[in-house]
Each structure stands twice: as C-alpha cells, then as structure tokens.
Design a protein around this motif. Structure first.
Motif, PDB file in Angstrom:
ATOM      1  N   VAL A 167       0.858  -1.179   0.000  1.00 46.21           N
ATOM      2  CA  VAL A 167       0.000   0.000   0.000  1.00 46.21           C
ATOM      3  C   VAL A 167       0.897   1.233   0.000  1.00 46.21           C
ATOM      4  O   VAL A 167       1.860   1.310   0.768  1.00 46.21           O
ATOM      5  CB  VAL A 167      -0.943   0.017   1.220  1.00 46.21           C
ATOM      6  CG1 VAL A 167      -1.585   1.389   1.403  1.00 46.21           C
ATOM      7  CG2 VAL A 167      -2.014  -1.053   1.067  1.00 46.21           C
ATOM      8  N   CYS A 169       1.072   5.054   0.787  1.00 43.64           N
ATOM      9  CA  CYS A 169       0.364   6.048   1.591  1.00 43.64           C
ATOM     10  C   CYS A 169       0.842   7.449   1.262  1.00 43.64           C
ATOM     11  O   CYS A 169       2.048   7.696   1.150  1.00 43.64           O
ATOM     12  CB  CYS A 169       0.594   5.791   3.079  1.00 43.64           C
ATOM     13  SG  CYS A 169       0.052   4.180   3.661  1.00 43.64           S
ATOM     14  N   ALA A 176      -4.765   4.761   6.336  1.00 37.45           N
ATOM     15  CA  ALA A 176      -4.374   3.736   5.366  1.00 37.45           C
ATOM     16  C   ALA A 176      -3.378   2.762   5.977  1.00 37.45           C
ATOM     17  O   ALA A 176      -3.443   1.549   5.743  1.00 37.45           O
ATOM     18  CB  ALA A 176      -3.784   4.391   4.118  1.00 37.45           C
ATOM     19  N   TRP A 180      -3.964  -1.268   6.526  1.00 36.35           N
ATOM     20  CA  TRP A 180      -2.990  -2.217   5.963  1.00 36.35           C
ATOM     21  C   TRP A 180      -2.429  -3.114   7.064  1.00 36.35           C
ATOM     22  O   TRP A 180      -2.285  -4.335   6.872  1.00 36.35           O
ATOM     23  CB  TRP A 180      -1.864  -1.442   5.278  1.00 36.35           C
ATOM     24  CG  TRP A 180      -0.790  -2.303   4.689  1.00 36.35           C
ATOM     25  CD1 TRP A 180      -0.753  -2.872   3.449  1.00 36.35           C
ATOM     26  CD2 TRP A 180       0.445  -2.675   5.321  1.00 36.35           C
ATOM     27  NE1 TRP A 180       0.410  -3.570   3.268  1.00 36.35           N
ATOM     28  CE2 TRP A 180       1.166  -3.468   4.403  1.00 36.35           C
ATOM     29  CE3 TRP A 180       1.009  -2.407   6.572  1.00 36.35           C
ATOM     30  CZ2 TRP A 180       2.420  -4.001   4.699  1.00 36.35           C
ATOM     31  CZ3 TRP A 180       2.263  -2.946   6.875  1.00 36.35           C
ATOM     32  CH2 TRP A 180       2.947  -3.724   5.941  1.00 36.35           C
TER      33      TRP A 180
END
Length: 579
Positions: A167, A169, A176, A180
């Motif tokens: 992910v 960010c 976020a 995750w």
C-alpha cells in the motif's frame, strides 16, 4: 494492560467486530508502541519489521505493526533497514518493510546501505521468506513512494513471496497504514493459525511514550518570542522564534523537529475566492469556503491533478500549451514562481466549488529543526526559520508556514505545534566523544541545540562547527552565542565560510577540505559527523568533500574511502538532518 479482543481467526479477512477492535487498538497505541528490538513471543512465528525513516513517521508505523503482531500472539523485531545485513535478511522468514521515500524518490538515510546491498548481484535468494511492504510518501513528488516500490519489487525478484499487497500512503497516512496493518495481521493469522497466540493473554509491550499532541491534534502554543536574527541589509530574513510549552506536557530532545500547523494568508484566500467568482460562504467538506481555504487546503502549490485538469479544460492557455509539450523540465521551469491563483488567472476554467476543492491537496504541517536543548530551555522550544519571500510570475509570493510565523502569529497568539522525535539525530551518548557539525544558514539550528546540550551536560568531548552564509556582516546568526561558546571552551573549533565576502566563493565544504587532515584525525578518534541543511546541493557537496578527505588523508582508494564512510553510517557516526 491485557488485551481482551476477540481471538483473531484463521480465516481472513477480519469480521467487522474484529477489524473494529484492531483498528481501535492501532489508533490508540500511544504509550504501548512496540519499540523494543527483541522478540518476546509465545509462538514460533516472529515478524521482522524493518523500517526506513527520515522524519519518524515510518518508525511510528513500524512500531504499530510490531505491536499488532505481538497482540496477535506473534513475536516481533523492529529494526532499522541499515542495521540488517544480507546474512541476517536471508535467515528471516516473515518480513514486513515500512519505509518512507526521501526527496525525489530516494531511499531515506537509514536505508541507503540496505538498498545498495539488496540491489547488488550478490544479494541472497529469499525463497524461504514471505514479505509485505508499506510505503509512505508524498504524491506531490514524482518519486511518490519510490523507495517502498523498489524494495517491494526487489524482494519479489529475490524469490520471496508477497503475502499482502503493498500500500502506498500519501501524507495523510495514518488511516491507510492502520488498515494495511490490520490486513497484514489477519493474513498472518490465516497463514499460521497454529502459531498465533490468544490476544486475551498477551500484554501489549510498552515502548517509548507518544505525546497526545500530533499532526491531527496539535497543541496551541503561544509564540513568546519572534526576533529578527539576520541584518536588515541581508538578502535573507531569518527569525528566532520561541514557543511556550505551558502545561502541555510536551517533552523534546536536542535533535528533534517541531511540526507547525500553518494557516493560509487570508489575503491570498480572498484573492482566490474573487478569481473563482464564488461566494465565500459556499459549503465544502471542511466548512465554509473561506475558512476551509485558510485552514484545510494547500492553496500555494498546485497538485498534479489540478495542473492536468486545467490543461485539459483549457488547452489553448499558456499552461495547456506547456503541458502539451510533454517535457517535465520545461513544465517545472514554467511553474516556478506560480501558485494556484496564478494558474486560475491564466486560464478560462471555472468549476463548481465541490470539483475545485477535490483537486486541492490537504494543508500540511511544516517541520523545523529545534534549535534549543531542554537542558537550557525546558519550558520553551526555539526555532530558527528563514522567511520565504520572492517575486513570482505576477506578484509577490510568500512561504505558507514561514510567513505565517513571521507575519500572522502576533505576540501572545498561538500556533498549533507538535514534536517529531528524531531518535537517529542525537548528540553522542558518551560525553567524551568528539562531534563535528556542518550547518550553514538555518542548518545551524540543531547544532545550537547540541552545544546547549553538551554545555548543560558538562560534556568533555571536543566540538567542531562549520558554519557559513553569504556575508558575515549581515548573515552571521547567533554570532554572540557561538563566539561565547568558543571563548568558554564548549566550542573547540569554529570554521566560518561567508561565500560572498571575497572574490572567490567559499563554502563550508571548502573549509572542510582546508582542514582535511585534522578532520580525518577527529574521525579516527571516534568523532560523530553531523550535517544539517539543504539536501539538493549543500549536503551532497559536503558528502563529496568528506569522501575526498577520507581518501586523501586516509591513504585509501575510491572504494576504500566509500567503505570507510559507509562504516561511519553503519555505526551511526555519520547522520544528517537535511531537507
């Protein structure tokens, strides 16, 4: 503290109840961050959390991952990337990398050596490992999350199995990152159900305490002092600022940074609203438009999305024609000195307010190196700030935070602040160890704090400062203090470089080269080498000078000098605070 969450099941993803519990745990970690390096585990699986950080955000996120892993009954190690040898990496079975990206897609300082080894042809195969990567970055830069992307790809190339998707960010990373992390823990429980313990019986490890004051909930600190440091004849405007900590409970250390949450210039907001041709009271997701543009949105630097949309909607505008050329350097040169208001005035595009604000980035805090030590100033935090003012394409422009502090926070008024710890940038723990500090201009800020710290501790170690700017008569900030430190013996050496006081420009790296033999002798005597200031030019020039000094005075070839400097980095004796 004993966690009483529902047991994390073997089948991922979490149920709503379980996800809500873990998300709540992550958001409220506070003093329960997993900051230890040792794995205390009730199971056979240990998660190695490897962190690359420049300002501390990735370290916080990594601590959260380690704490969540422990809460699920796994073991967890938290390690800086540069502290991980390839041999140690090859022995790991569950790897979680949390890394920020520095500058234009570069590795953070404490990940450079790791990446160099990982990217080499001699890097080990990792077929026995599984991994996941969390990347932190700023989408305003072209190299958004590049460090995380590179490490993610390279681990896969070396045969490791990705067990959770990366992910990327943006600057508002917290939510976020928490989601995750929840997914990572759920995946690990699904992959190794027999190796997870019951959270109900696992105490959350206690690491470094976190202040309740942060980017989202800053402390309103009174600006007690706002004093011009530079001479009125200087080409620069450098100010000494002091924030009163009052009853905040804020603690800080020499080497930390202070985050300042600015507010935009109301005059610029009014001009922007006029250019948009809308009512200041129109609604936005952050309240009325006028207030939202002051408090919530970045209105100086245009986002990539805003630039692209303006060019698409008005291709005949100057911006549209420049964008159509498809040349990054040409676009960057054209954009210099232009802000969002300039772009709007140069096009015929007008959108509904809802569409417009969606193209704006959130207004971010600015971090400044603290220029005081709590031993000298326990109740106030000092900053040394250069006010950014320049003539743009059509009018006078000013920096968001620097002019906010200089012009719009009056005596006795407050600004939102919070401390960003920088645990890697500290005076030596051993008071007998020498220090070499290179900090021209406002880069002297943390070294003023370091000298206060050494004086307050009665440290015996020698101190050497390289400082400079344009003119001694107008730019020698903190002159009286530095000269007093030299007279009192706190500052053993003070080498000055005022570039424009003579025909040939002289910089701090020039002074380093002139005293190369002595500088190398200090390094051989165990000195720590610190750099603070401009990353794009000064820090690179200083690094080049350091390598040359080691090569010449250490009698080494190029490769030998590189290894010598890399050893300084591994030993945490060469550290930087650059921006």
């Amino acid at each position: 503290m004993t966690l009483t969450a529902p047991f994390l099941p073997a089948d991922a993803p979490f149920s709503p109840e379980q996800r809500a519990w873990l998300m709540g745990f992550l958001s409220g970690l506070g003093a329960h961050a997993a900051a230890t390096d040792s794995a205390e585990t009730s199971s056979g699986l240990t998660v190695d959390v490897l962190v690359g950080t420049q300002t501390g955000n990735a370290e916080y996120a990594g601590e959260d991952v380690a704490a969540a892993a422990r809460a699920a009954g796994f073991g967890a190690n938290l390690t800086a990337l540069d502290d991980v040898s390839m041999e140690r990496l090859a022995a790991m079975t569950t790897i979680v990398v949390v890394t920020s990206t520095y500058g234009e897609g570069e590795m953070p300082d404490n990940a450079e050596l790791f990446w160099e080894a990982l990217a080499s042809e001699t890097a080990p195969r990792l077929e026995s490992a599984r991994f996941a990567v969390l990347a932190l970055g700023d989408s305003g830069y072209d190299g958004f999350c590049q460090a995380g992307k590179l490490i993610d790809t390279r681990l896969e190339q070396l045969g490791a199995e990705r067990f959770e998707a990366r992910v990327d960010c943006d600057v508002d990373y917290e939510d976020a990152a928490a989601e995750w992390t929840a997914n990572v823990i759920a995946r690990l429980v699904a992959l190794a159900p027999d190796q997870a313990g019951s959270p109900a019986s696992v105490a959350a490890p206690v690491g470094r305490a976190r202040s309740p004051w942060n980017r989202k909930t800053p402390f309103g600190a009174e600006l007690a002092v706002n004093r011009l440091l530079s001479s009125p004849t200087s080409a620069k405007e450098i100010r000494h600022l002091e924030f009163a900590l009052a009853e905040s409970g804020i603690e800080y250390a020499a080497g930390d940074a202070l985050g300042v949450v600015p507010r935009n210039d109301p005059a610029l907001v009014a001009a922007l609203i006029e250019a948009l041709g809308v009512d200041a009271g129109e609604a936005t997701p952050h309240g009325e438009l006028r207030d939202a543009l002051v408090e919530a949105y970045e209105i100086r630097t245009p986002s990539k999305e805003l630039i692209a949309r303006l060019a698409d909607d008005d291709p005949e505008s100057e911006l549209g024609q420049v964008v159509a050329l498809g040349q990054k350097e040409t676009l960057e040169a054209w954009l210099w000195g232009r802000d969002i208001l300039d772009l709007l005035l140069g096009t015929r595009v007008r959108w509904p307010i809802g569409e417009f604000v969606e193209l704006l980035r959130p207004l971010q805090h600015r971090a400044y190196s603290i220029s005081s030590s709590p031993l000298a100033s326990p109740d106030r935090i000092h900053l040394t700030v250069a006010s950014v003012r320049f003539d743009g394409a059509h009018r006078r422009h000013g920096g968001v935070a620097s002019t906010f502090l200089a012009d719009r926070v009056g005596a006795g008024e407050t600004a939102g602040v919070f401390v960003s710890p920088n645990t890697a940038f500290r005076v030596p723990a051993d008071d007998a160890v020498p220090m070499i500090m290179v900090g021209p201009g406002t880069g002297v800020a943390p070294f003023r704090a370091f000298l206060q710290e050494r004086a307050g501790r009665g440290a015996r170690g020698r101190n050497w400062l390289f400082f400079g700017d344009q003119h001694r008569s107008s730019d020698y900030i903190y002159e009286e203090e530095l000269e007093t430190y030299r007279q009192d013996g706190v500052l053993d050496r003070l080498d000055l470089a005022f570039s424009r006081d003579q025909a040939e420009k002289v910089y701090v790296q020039s002074r380093m080269a002139e005293s190369g033999a002595d500088l190398f002798a200090w390094l051989e005597d165990g000195a720590h080498f610190y750099v603070c200031g401009d990353a794009s030019r000064m820090a690179k020039d200083v690094d080049d000078a350091l390598h040359a000094i080691v090569e010449v005075h250490g009698g080494l070839d190029h490769d030998g000098a590189t290894e010598y400097v890399n050893t300084l980095k591994r030993e945490k004796r060469y550290v930087r605070d650059v921006y």
